[in-house]
Write an enzyme that holds these catalytic residues in place. Structure first.
Site, PDB file in Angstrom:
ATOM      1  N   ASP A  12       0.859  -1.210  -0.121  1.00  0.00           N
ATOM      2  CA  ASP A  12      -0.133  -0.085  -0.016  1.00  0.00           C
ATOM      3  C   ASP A  12       0.834   1.137  -0.241  1.00  0.00           C
ATOM      4  OD1 ASP A  12      -2.219   1.641   0.303  1.00  0.00           O
ATOM      5  OD2 ASP A  12      -1.902   1.795   2.525  1.00  0.00           O
ATOM      6  N   SER A  13       0.360   2.310  -0.390  1.00  0.00           N
ATOM      7  CA  SER A  13       1.232   3.659  -0.232  1.00  0.00           C
ATOM      8  C   SER A  13       1.510   3.809   1.425  1.00  0.00           C
ATOM      9  CB  SER A  13       0.421   4.820  -0.730  1.00  0.00           C
ATOM     10  OG  SER A  13      -0.972   4.672  -0.013  1.00  0.00           O
ATOM     11  N   CYS A  75      -4.122  -1.299  -2.141  1.00  0.00           N
ATOM     12  CA  CYS A  75      -4.355  -0.012  -1.969  1.00  0.00           C
ATOM     13  C   CYS A  75      -5.536   0.268  -3.195  1.00  0.00           C
ATOM     14  CB  CYS A  75      -3.077   0.713  -2.412  1.00  0.00           C
ATOM     15  SG  CYS A  75      -3.328   2.750  -2.879  1.00  0.00           S
ATOM     16  N   ASN A  76      -6.590   1.027  -2.984  1.00  0.00           N
ATOM     17  CA  ASN A  76      -7.325   1.233  -4.192  1.00  0.00           C
ATOM     18  C   ASN A  76      -6.894   1.954  -5.115  1.00  0.00           C
ATOM     19  OD1 ASN A  76     -10.558   0.428  -3.020  1.00  0.00           O
ATOM     20  ND2 ASN A  76      -9.199   0.667  -1.327  1.00  0.00           N
ATOM     21  N   GLU A 156      -4.555   9.365   9.019  1.00  0.00           N
ATOM     22  CA  GLU A 156      -3.181   9.162   9.281  1.00  0.00           C
ATOM     23  C   GLU A 156      -2.692   9.884  10.607  1.00  0.00           C
ATOM     24  OE1 GLU A 156      -0.144   8.273   7.023  1.00  0.00           O
ATOM     25  OE2 GLU A 156      -1.577   6.733   6.183  1.00  0.00           O
ATOM     26  N   CYS A 190     -11.386   2.798  -0.150  1.00  0.00           N
ATOM     27  CA  CYS A 190      -9.815   3.112   0.025  1.00  0.00           C
ATOM     28  C   CYS A 190      -9.515   2.406   1.244  1.00  0.00           C
ATOM     29  CB  CYS A 190      -9.829   4.623   0.364  1.00  0.00           C
ATOM     30  SG  CYS A 190      -8.431   5.224   1.258  1.00  0.00           S
ATOM     31  N   THR A 191      -8.215   1.789   1.458  1.00  0.00           N
ATOM     32  CA  THR A 191      -7.841   1.044   2.636  1.00  0.00           C
ATOM     33  C   THR A 191      -7.726   1.756   3.967  1.00  0.00           C
ATOM     34  OG1 THR A 191      -5.702   0.815   1.672  1.00  0.00           O
ATOM     35  CG2 THR A 191      -6.956  -1.001   1.198  1.00  0.00           C
ATOM     36  N   HIS A 192      -7.718   3.058   3.729  1.00  0.00           N
ATOM     37  CA  HIS A 192      -7.849   3.752   5.058  1.00  0.00           C
ATOM     38  C   HIS A 192      -8.934   3.650   5.655  1.00  0.00           C
ATOM     39  CE1 HIS A 192      -3.820   5.173   3.743  1.00  0.00           C
ATOM     40  NE2 HIS A 192      -3.637   5.972   5.120  1.00  0.00           N
TER      41      HIS A 192
HETATM   42  N1  DGL Z   1      -4.419   3.452   0.648  1.00  0.00           N
HETATM   43  C1  DGL Z   1      -4.697   4.424  -0.282  1.00  0.00           C
HETATM   44  C2  DGL Z   1      -6.181   3.836  -0.905  1.00  0.00           C
HETATM   45  O1  DGL Z   1      -6.738   2.947  -0.840  1.00  0.00           O
HETATM   46  C3  DGL Z   1      -5.066   5.759  -0.013  1.00  0.00           C
HETATM   47  C4  DGL Z   1      -3.801   6.446   0.422  1.00  0.00           C
HETATM   48  C5  DGL Z   1      -3.303   7.187  -0.418  1.00  0.00           C
HETATM   49  O2  DGL Z   1      -3.722   8.313  -1.008  1.00  0.00           O
HETATM   50  O3  DGL Z   1      -2.101   7.061  -0.660  1.00  0.00           O
HETATM   51  O4  DGL Z   1      -6.515   4.360  -2.121  1.00  0.00           O
END
Ligand code: DGL
Length: 272
Positions: A12-13, A75-76, A156, A190-192
């Site tokens: 993921d990012s 990560c989406n 975050e 979004c995985t967050h």
């Molecule tokens: N984890 C990312 C997602 O699922 C979002 C975080 C980012 O923007 O890097 O889209």
């Protein structure tokens, strides 16, 4: 002869993909996971397709070099904008979170199943790609995509139950529901966002518009597990963690995403 335990790369990012790893751990006994959080280059969600693809491919190549036999793009944003590039660049199966998320939404079409429609909350880049719109349309679902760029920084910051986050969510959800009042299902694109699920449920209840919530992280973990031959092992899975920026922050915030304390996290440099 017993099969060697599979090594699965998850990236993921940043921390968000730990919500996918959290779902994978209980269903993949015997596996070894190598997780990479590309925290130095986060957020992906505000960047261009070219940049996201470059970051995603270098992250995937790192995990391949660590022995990954399957790559889970947790990560989406990277799934929406870089899945084809990842598949072309890596000689291993690559699975993203968008198709499993859309499939899970199709399983929960809600009461109006004649014209089912879902609301997808995601980053700006994911929404601009319309990856969810296409994946849902292929399954007969109408998707309304809503960009929520403030949510990743709030998560975050650890503000998962904070009045500011509640107010931001109330604004995003009110705007989205005014545009798409007939939706019955909400996809956390979004995985967050799984960390915000309790607050999203509370906000929807306050808006008097409860929705069925689909977590793409859960759906993706099960889709990934289905790609690995069943193991006879009952040994708990093992994990190695890598991040491209502050180890201290990764360990501190990562445990909230994983739902358990993180062991050693190693710092790596993937360049700019
Ligand atoms: N984890 C990312 C997602 O699922 C979002 C975080 C980012 O923007 O890097 O889209």
């Amino acid at each position: 002869m017993a099969l060697a335990p599979p090594t699965i790369g998850v990236f993921d990012s940043g921390f968000g993909g730990l919500t996918v790893l959290r779902e994978l751990l209980p269903i993949m006994a015997g596996a070894h996971f190598v997780y990479l959080g590309d925290t130095a280059r986060l957020p992906y969600g505000a960047k261009s397709r070219e940049t996201i693809a470059r970051y995603a491919v270098s992250s995937g190549a790192f995990l391949l070099a660590q022995g990954a036999e399957l790559l889970v793009v947790a990560c989406n944003t990277a799934s929406a904008l870089a899945l084809d590039e990842l598949k072309a660049a890596l000689p291993i199966p690559v699975i993203g979170v968008i198709a499993p998320g859309a499939a899970a939404a199709a399983l929960h079409p809600g009461p109006c199943s004649l014209h089912p429609s879902v609301l997808v909350l995601a980053t700006a880049a994911t929404v601009q790609s319309h990856a969810y719109f296409r994946a849902c349309a292929a399954l007969g679902l109408q998707a309304y995509e809503k960009a929520c760029p403030l949510l990743v920084p709030l998560v975050e910051e650890g503000w998962i139950d904070h009045p500011v986050t509640a107010e931001v969510l109330r604004i995003y959800l009110s705007e989205a529901l005014a545009e798409a009042p007939t939706v019955t299902t909400l996809v956390l694109g979004c995985t967050h966002y799984p960390l915000l699920k309790p607050l999203i449920e509370r906000t929807l209840a306050e808006l008097n518009h409860p929705l069925q919530i689909v977590d793409a992280a859960h759906a993706a973990a099960h889709a990934a597990a289905a790609l690995i031959p069943p193991s006879e092992s009952t040994a708990p899975p093992t994990c190695s963690f890598y991040a491209t920026d502050s180890i201290e922050k990764f360990q501190r915030l990562g445990s909230a995403f994983l739902g358990q304390p993180l062991p050693e996290v190693r710092l790596i440099d993937l360049g700019g």
